[in-house]
Design an enzyme around this catalytic site. Structure first.
Site, PDB file in Angstrom:
ATOM      1  CD  GLU A 122       6.770  -3.289  56.072  1.00 26.15           C
ATOM      2  OE1 GLU A 122       6.759  -3.582  57.273  1.00 26.15           O
ATOM      3  OE2 GLU A 122       7.081  -4.101  55.179  1.00 26.15           O
ATOM      4  CE1 TYR A 130      15.733  -8.675  58.295  1.00 23.99           C
ATOM      5  CE2 TYR A 130      16.136  -7.847  60.498  1.00 23.99           C
ATOM      6  CZ  TYR A 130      15.650  -7.665  59.224  1.00 23.99           C
ATOM      7  OH  TYR A 130      15.067  -6.467  58.893  1.00 23.99           O
ATOM      8  CE  LYS A 144      22.525 -11.903  37.940  1.00 26.42           C
ATOM      9  NZ  LYS A 144      21.297 -12.691  37.790  1.00 26.42           N
ATOM     10  CG  LEU A 177       8.075  -7.973  59.488  1.00 31.60           C
ATOM     11  CD1 LEU A 177       8.420  -9.311  58.839  1.00 31.60           C
ATOM     12  CD2 LEU A 177       9.297  -7.394  60.148  1.00 31.60           C
TER      13      LEU A 177
HETATM   14  N1  PLP Z   1       8.777  -3.604  58.957  1.00 26.96           N
HETATM   15  C1  PLP Z   1       9.998  -3.895  58.468  1.00 26.96           C
HETATM   16  C2  PLP Z   1      10.211  -3.914  56.971  1.00 26.96           C
HETATM   17  C3  PLP Z   1      11.067  -4.183  59.353  1.00 26.96           C
HETATM   18  O1  PLP Z   1      12.287  -4.465  58.861  1.00 26.96           O
HETATM   19  C4  PLP Z   1      10.832  -4.132  60.763  1.00 26.96           C
HETATM   20  C5  PLP Z   1      11.918  -4.392  61.696  1.00 26.96           C
HETATM   21  O2  PLP Z   1      13.076  -4.513  61.344  1.00 26.96           O
HETATM   22  C6  PLP Z   1       9.547  -3.822  61.220  1.00 26.96           C
HETATM   23  C7  PLP Z   1       8.530  -3.578  60.290  1.00 26.96           C
HETATM   24  C8  PLP Z   1       9.224  -3.778  62.711  1.00 26.96           C
HETATM   25  O3  PLP Z   1       9.223  -5.096  63.232  1.00 26.96           O
HETATM   26  P1  PLP Z   1       9.526  -5.377  64.802  1.00 26.96           P
HETATM   27  O4  PLP Z   1       8.518  -4.581  65.566  1.00 26.96           O
HETATM   28  O5  PLP Z   1       9.340  -6.849  64.957  1.00 26.96           O
HETATM   29  O6  PLP Z   1      10.934  -4.911  65.080  1.00 26.96           O
END
Ligand code: PLP
Length: 283
Positions: A180, A33, A149, A205
């Protein structure tokens, strides 16, 4: 005004927008997503969100269900039909609907796609930024809880934060380092004034808002250090904050109940928030 969702080729009233019971997104979380900020009716950082979408899809070997140009039109049309000026547009692509089997479905199974858009009150984000938010820390057990699960550690972490009066949960790895947030990236400002965030390796991420803030930090002439930090170091930091497309920069004023700095949003986070959209791309 009634909300409209785009589902597999059709714009549907939100209440009637459904995917098939065999959709692999529903059955296996087998999809990816993106969430993109909408500001003044325009998409923020669409190019980078689309590049990350392609990277994520390639990693999972799911085909983009339409051309990038067509997808761009669908995103805009969903924003337009929902009359969103300030808010978010959400996009989910799944491996499609097929008879339930863990292995990939037969070649030619069409990927599934859902797009929704929602208005967010810009005043609410500003009010939160003026006060700062609280976060809690939780063990980073994502992928570690193979006994459950299910695939929902981020949801459980966010819920734990809510139940403890905080807005976000920061995952802490086995070595004690913050990875994070459950839906954001984590940052601190050291007592010496350096801005610190973990490198975007496979442990986090690679946030699009994170990339924008890296540019903003450089433009402001601040010192940036990409390294891991512990929750203890964050509590003793001058400032802390989180970044995400849906909330840009939010100052963190409490971590596990302990105030950060003087317990109020600091000047670095506040300035990065103020300057954020200068360094983001509007389209
Ligand atoms: N880390 C995680 C696990 C996330 O789900 C998100 C955003 O939903 C982010 C970091 C921040 O990402 P972005 O700056 O692209 O919204």
């Amino acid at each position: 005004m009634s909300r409209i969702a785009y589902v597999n080729g059709r714009y549907r009233p939100h209440g009637e927008a459904m995917v098939h019971v065999e959709d692999r997104g529903f059955q296996f979380s087998d999809g990816v997503y993106e969430v993109c900020e909408v500001r003044g009716g325009r998409l923020v950082d669409e190019r980078r969100h689309m590049a990350r979408l392609k990277r994520s899809l390639d990693a999972l070997r799911i085909a983009l269900p339409m051309s990038s140009a067509a997808l761009s039109i669908v995103l805009r049309e969903t924003v337009r039909r929902n009359r969103v000026r300030d808010g978010i547009v959400y996009l989910q692509v799944t491996r499609g609907a097929a008879r339930r089997d863990h292995a990939f479905p037969p070649a030619g199974t069409a990927p599934g796609i859902v797009v929704t858009a929602r208005t967010l009150d810009p005043g609410r984000g500003e009010r939160l930024a003026a006060e700062g938010i609280a976060v809690i820390t939780v063990p980073d057990n994502r992928w570690g809880r193979v006994d459950i699960k299910s695939v929902l550690p981020n949801v459980l972490a966010k819920q734990a934060a809510r139940e403890q009066g905080a807005r976000e949960a920061w995952f802490v790895d086995a070595q004690g380092f913050v990875t994070e947030g459950s839906s954001s990236n984590a940052w601190i400002v050291t007592p010496g004034g350096a801005v610190v965030t973990r490198p975007a390796d496979h442990g986090i991420l690679s946030g699009i808002a994170r990339a924008v803030v890296l540019d903003t930090v450089a433009a402001q002439g601040l010192t940036l250090i990409e390294r891991a930090f512990t929750a203890k170091e964050a509590q003793a930091a001058r400032e802390a904050f989180v970044t995400a497309a849906s909330q840009i920069v939010q100052p963190v004023v409490r971590i596990d109940g302990k105030p950060v700095g003087d317990g109020r949003p600091g000047p670095v986070a506040t300035a990065l928030r103020r300057e954020f959209h200068r360094h983001a791309e509007l389209s």
